[in-house]
Design a protein around this motif. Structure first.
Motif, PDB file in Angstrom:
ATOM      1  N   GLU A   1     -17.952  -5.224 -16.180  1.00 48.87           N
ATOM      2  CA  GLU A   1     -19.211  -5.974 -16.054  1.00 48.87           C
ATOM      3  C   GLU A   1     -18.910  -7.464 -15.991  1.00 48.87           C
ATOM      4  OE1 GLU A   1     -23.497  -6.620 -18.356  1.00 48.87           O
ATOM      5  OE2 GLU A   1     -22.172  -4.976 -18.921  1.00 48.87           O
ATOM      6  N   THR A   2     -19.643  -8.195 -15.167  1.00 48.30           N
ATOM      7  CA  THR A   2     -19.393  -9.624 -14.986  1.00 48.30           C
ATOM      8  C   THR A   2     -20.624 -10.456 -15.320  1.00 48.30           C
ATOM      9  OG1 THR A   2     -19.932  -9.471 -12.631  1.00 48.30           O
ATOM     10  CG2 THR A   2     -17.609  -9.306 -13.228  1.00 48.30           C
ATOM     11  N   VAL A   3     -20.355 -11.652 -15.766  1.00 50.66           N
ATOM     12  CA  VAL A   3     -21.382 -12.651 -16.072  1.00 50.66           C
ATOM     13  C   VAL A   3     -20.875 -13.983 -15.519  1.00 50.66           C
ATOM     14  CG1 VAL A   3     -22.611 -13.887 -17.896  1.00 50.66           C
ATOM     15  CG2 VAL A   3     -22.086 -11.456 -18.186  1.00 50.66           C
ATOM     16  N   ALA A   4     -21.749 -14.774 -14.901  1.00 51.61           N
ATOM     17  CA  ALA A   4     -21.325 -16.059 -14.348  1.00 51.61           C
ATOM     18  C   ALA A   4     -22.387 -17.118 -14.595  1.00 51.61           C
ATOM     19  CB  ALA A   4     -21.050 -15.943 -12.848  1.00 51.61           C
ATOM     20  N   LEU A   5     -21.954 -18.360 -14.669  1.00 55.60           N
ATOM     21  CA  LEU A   5     -22.875 -19.480 -14.822  1.00 55.60           C
ATOM     22  C   LEU A   5     -22.259 -20.708 -14.177  1.00 55.60           C
ATOM     23  CD1 LEU A   5     -22.708 -21.014 -18.395  1.00 55.60           C
ATOM     24  CD2 LEU A   5     -21.054 -19.347 -17.583  1.00 55.60           C
ATOM     25  N   ASP A   6     -23.089 -21.720 -13.922  1.00 54.84           N
ATOM     26  CA  ASP A   6     -22.629 -22.999 -13.380  1.00 54.84           C
ATOM     27  C   ASP A   6     -22.418 -23.977 -14.521  1.00 54.84           C
ATOM     28  OD1 ASP A   6     -22.758 -22.150 -10.719  1.00 54.84           O
ATOM     29  OD2 ASP A   6     -24.888 -22.647 -10.579  1.00 54.84           O
ATOM     30  N   LEU A   7     -21.259 -24.638 -14.539  1.00 49.00           N
ATOM     31  CA  LEU A   7     -20.926 -25.603 -15.584  1.00 49.00           C
ATOM     32  C   LEU A   7     -21.215 -27.012 -15.080  1.00 49.00           C
ATOM     33  CD1 LEU A   7     -17.568 -24.091 -16.894  1.00 49.00           C
ATOM     34  CD2 LEU A   7     -19.890 -23.727 -17.756  1.00 49.00           C
ATOM     35  N   ALA A   8     -22.123 -27.686 -15.751  1.00 44.25           N
ATOM     36  CA  ALA A   8     -22.595 -28.998 -15.320  1.00 44.25           C
ATOM     37  C   ALA A   8     -21.665 -30.118 -15.788  1.00 44.25           C
ATOM     38  CB  ALA A   8     -24.008 -29.237 -15.851  1.00 44.25           C
ATOM     39  N   HIS A   9     -21.807 -31.272 -15.169  1.00 43.59           N
ATOM     40  CA  HIS A   9     -21.094 -32.504 -15.524  1.00 43.59           C
ATOM     41  C   HIS A   9     -21.461 -32.896 -16.953  1.00 43.59           C
ATOM     42  CE1 HIS A   9     -19.320 -36.427 -15.022  1.00 43.59           C
ATOM     43  NE2 HIS A   9     -20.446 -37.072 -14.780  1.00 43.59           N
ATOM     44  N   GLY A  10     -20.438 -33.042 -17.809  1.00 41.76           N
ATOM     45  CA  GLY A  10     -20.678 -33.423 -19.199  1.00 41.76           C
ATOM     46  C   GLY A  10     -21.128 -32.293 -20.095  1.00 41.76           C
ATOM     47  N   SER A  11     -20.886 -31.055 -19.670  1.00 40.34           N
ATOM     48  CA  SER A  11     -21.389 -29.903 -20.423  1.00 40.34           C
ATOM     49  C   SER A  11     -20.325 -29.282 -21.320  1.00 40.34           C
ATOM     50  CB  SER A  11     -21.930 -28.837 -19.467  1.00 40.34           C
ATOM     51  OG  SER A  11     -20.884 -28.261 -18.695  1.00 40.34           O
ATOM     52  N   LEU A  12     -20.813 -28.511 -22.298  1.00 39.83           N
ATOM     53  CA  LEU A  12     -19.952 -27.853 -23.282  1.00 39.83           C
ATOM     54  C   LEU A  12     -20.181 -26.352 -23.248  1.00 39.83           C
ATOM     55  CD1 LEU A  12     -18.050 -27.870 -25.789  1.00 39.83           C
ATOM     56  CD2 LEU A  12     -20.111 -28.241 -27.191  1.00 39.83           C
ATOM     57  N   LEU A  13     -19.094 -25.598 -23.122  1.00 45.76           N
ATOM     58  CA  LEU A  13     -19.100 -24.138 -23.205  1.00 45.76           C
ATOM     59  C   LEU A  13     -18.155 -23.738 -24.327  1.00 45.76           C
ATOM     60  CD1 LEU A  13     -19.876 -21.398 -21.495  1.00 45.76           C
ATOM     61  CD2 LEU A  13     -17.465 -21.525 -20.865  1.00 45.76           C
ATOM     62  N   VAL A  14     -18.556 -22.761 -25.135  1.00 42.50           N
ATOM     63  CA  VAL A  14     -17.740 -22.324 -26.265  1.00 42.50           C
ATOM     64  C   VAL A  14     -17.464 -20.826 -26.151  1.00 42.50           C
ATOM     65  CG1 VAL A  14     -17.653 -22.072 -28.776  1.00 42.50           C
ATOM     66  CG2 VAL A  14     -18.631 -24.134 -27.760  1.00 42.50           C
ATOM     67  N   MET A  15     -16.186 -20.459 -26.271  1.00 47.25           N
ATOM     68  CA  MET A  15     -15.773 -19.057 -26.342  1.00 47.25           C
ATOM     69  C   MET A  15     -15.196 -18.826 -27.735  1.00 47.25           C
ATOM     70  SD  MET A  15     -13.820 -18.643 -22.632  1.00 47.25           S
ATOM     71  CE  MET A  15     -12.725 -20.060 -22.868  1.00 47.25           C
ATOM     72  N   LYS A  16     -15.647 -17.764 -28.420  1.00 46.53           N
ATOM     73  CA  LYS A  16     -15.140 -17.568 -29.779  1.00 46.53           C
ATOM     74  C   LYS A  16     -15.146 -16.089 -30.163  1.00 46.53           C
ATOM     75  CE  LYS A  16     -19.566 -18.451 -32.152  1.00 46.53           C
ATOM     76  NZ  LYS A  16     -20.196 -19.235 -33.246  1.00 46.53           N
ATOM     77  N   ASP A  17     -14.701 -15.845 -31.399  1.00 49.49           N
ATOM     78  CA  ASP A  17     -14.638 -14.495 -31.979  1.00 49.49           C
ATOM     79  C   ASP A  17     -13.743 -13.598 -31.114  1.00 49.49           C
ATOM     80  OD1 ASP A  17     -16.314 -15.607 -33.879  1.00 49.49           O
ATOM     81  OD2 ASP A  17     -18.130 -14.810 -32.967  1.00 49.49           O
ATOM     82  N   ILE A  18     -14.202 -12.405 -30.747  1.00 49.43           N
ATOM     83  CA  ILE A  18     -13.332 -11.436 -30.065  1.00 49.43           C
ATOM     84  C   ILE A  18     -13.417 -11.537 -28.539  1.00 49.43           C
ATOM     85  CG2 ILE A  18     -13.324  -9.805 -31.992  1.00 49.43           C
ATOM     86  CD1 ILE A  18     -15.512  -8.207 -30.537  1.00 49.43           C
ATOM     87  N   THR A  19     -13.942 -12.643 -28.029  1.00 50.69           N
ATOM     88  CA  THR A  19     -14.119 -12.800 -26.576  1.00 50.69           C
ATOM     89  C   THR A  19     -12.816 -12.589 -25.809  1.00 50.69           C
ATOM     90  OG1 THR A  19     -15.954 -14.345 -26.904  1.00 50.69           O
ATOM     91  CG2 THR A  19     -14.852 -14.397 -24.761  1.00 50.69           C
ATOM     92  N   GLN A  20     -11.726 -13.217 -26.252  1.00 53.66           N
ATOM     93  CA  GLN A  20     -10.474 -13.151 -25.487  1.00 53.66           C
ATOM     94  C   GLN A  20      -9.864 -11.749 -25.512  1.00 53.66           C
ATOM     95  OE1 GLN A  20      -9.909 -15.798 -23.712  1.00 53.66           O
ATOM     96  NE2 GLN A  20     -11.442 -17.015 -24.796  1.00 53.66           N
ATOM     97  N   THR A  21     -10.205 -10.952 -26.528  1.00 54.83           N
ATOM     98  CA  THR A  21      -9.693  -9.585 -26.619  1.00 54.83           C
ATOM     99  C   THR A  21     -10.331  -8.683 -25.576  1.00 54.83           C
ATOM    100  OG1 THR A  21      -9.291  -9.850 -28.999  1.00 54.83           O
ATOM    101  CG2 THR A  21      -9.437  -7.587 -28.153  1.00 54.83           C
ATOM    102  N   TYR A  22     -11.620  -8.894 -25.291  1.00 56.14           N
ATOM    103  CA  TYR A  22     -12.364  -7.952 -24.454  1.00 56.14           C
ATOM    104  C   TYR A  22     -12.772  -8.497 -23.092  1.00 56.14           C
ATOM    105  CZ  TYR A  22     -12.624  -5.005 -28.560  1.00 56.14           C
ATOM    106  OH  TYR A  22     -12.292  -4.210 -29.640  1.00 56.14           O
ATOM    107  N   TRP A  23     -12.670  -9.830 -22.891  1.00 57.69           N
ATOM    108  CA  TRP A  23     -13.157 -10.411 -21.643  1.00 57.69           C
ATOM    109  C   TRP A  23     -12.090 -11.280 -20.973  1.00 57.69           C
ATOM    110  CZ3 TRP A  23     -18.145  -9.661 -19.638  1.00 57.69           C
ATOM    111  CH2 TRP A  23     -19.021  -8.943 -20.464  1.00 57.69           C
ATOM    112  N   LEU A  24     -12.079 -11.217 -19.654  1.00 64.57           N
ATOM    113  CA  LEU A  24     -11.322 -12.154 -18.832  1.00 64.57           C
ATOM    114  C   LEU A  24     -12.273 -13.250 -18.356  1.00 64.57           C
ATOM    115  CD1 LEU A  24      -9.620  -9.464 -16.572  1.00 64.57           C
ATOM    116  CD2 LEU A  24      -8.493 -10.707 -18.426  1.00 64.57           C
ATOM    117  N   HIS A  25     -11.722 -14.396 -17.960  1.00 63.10           N
ATOM    118  CA  HIS A  25     -12.561 -15.423 -17.350  1.00 63.10           C
ATOM    119  C   HIS A  25     -11.787 -16.087 -16.218  1.00 63.10           C
ATOM    120  CE1 HIS A  25     -10.511 -17.446 -20.789  1.00 63.10           C
ATOM    121  NE2 HIS A  25     -10.352 -18.441 -19.930  1.00 63.10           N
ATOM    122  N   ARG A  26     -12.538 -16.716 -15.307  1.00 65.50           N
ATOM    123  CA  ARG A  26     -11.888 -17.394 -14.180  1.00 65.50           C
ATOM    124  C   ARG A  26     -12.792 -18.485 -13.631  1.00 65.50           C
ATOM    125  NH1 ARG A  26     -12.214 -14.766  -8.178  1.00 65.50           N
ATOM    126  NH2 ARG A  26     -14.383 -14.131  -8.178  1.00 65.50           N
TER     127      ARG A  26
END
Length: 207
Positions: free
Chosen positions: A159-184
């Protein structure tokens, strides 16, 4: 793929973008456009940018994308089979680090930076799960410059999820995200301007 252009009712309380087995929070822009412009220029000028290296099928290649690695100590960090040694912080990075730490209540000890010159430069599917990183630690990602799509893919369900990252924006990945999800960061022909990305991380202390 579900495309998200998602803000919660309160910018201070973003909702989890992942449906299960992980936590990704998008705060949107966390500074004014003028401040984001200022940091973009400072980072362009003051960061020790180098073409990134990777070993693919046993052959070392140099990427068009540039990168830099900074930290509290001369941390060694190995990814794509290449080891980097952290440089000492500069003033703009310390200012951004303090800002992100205040928002999140988390202390970071390192930062990996990437410079994408245009939309043709991206990043393939991967997880930030190297042994040097704190397991299930928080990774805070600041974006400057061109708006780019960022995508997640579950390792089992695809399953995939996507979003647009704006200028000056903050995204946080935490907890078990890296164990179960890839990102690109998928490449695109629609973007011609540069983007700078900072990922503040927590490295395990040597020894």
């Amino acid at each position: 793929m579900s495309q998200l252009n998602l803000f919660s009712s309160s910018a201070d309380q973003p909702i989890n973008l992942l449906p299960y087995e992980g936590c990704v929070l998008y705060y949107g822009p966390v500074m004014s456009a003028n401040e984001a412009d200022r940091f973009y220029e400072l980072l362009m000028q003051t960061v020790d940018w180098k073409n990134d290296e990777a070993i693919i099928f046993g052959k070392k290649i140099m990427t068009k994308r540039k990168a830099a690695w900074y930290g509290d100590h001369s941390f060694s960090y190995t990814y794509s089979q290449v080891t980097k040694t952290a440089l000492p912080w500069n003033d703009p990075l310390l200012e951004l680090k303090a800002m992100v730490e205040k928002i999140l209540g988390v202390t970071f000890n390192s930062c990996l930076l990437n410079l994408y010159h245009d939309g043709q430069e991206g990043m393939a599917w991967h997880s930030d799960d190297e042994r040097e990183l704190q397991k299930n630690g928080t990774i805070a990602s600041l974006s400057f410059g061109a708006v780019r799509k960022f995508a997640f893919k579950h390792k089992q369900t695809k399953e995939t999820v996507a979003l647009d990252l704006a200028h000056g924006s903050l995204l946080v990945m935490k907890d078990i995200t890296q164990t179960y999800w890839l990102h690109r960061l998928p490449p695109t022909t629609k973007v011609s301007a540069p983007r700078i990305n900072l990922t503040f991380r927590i490295m395990n202390h040597p020894g």
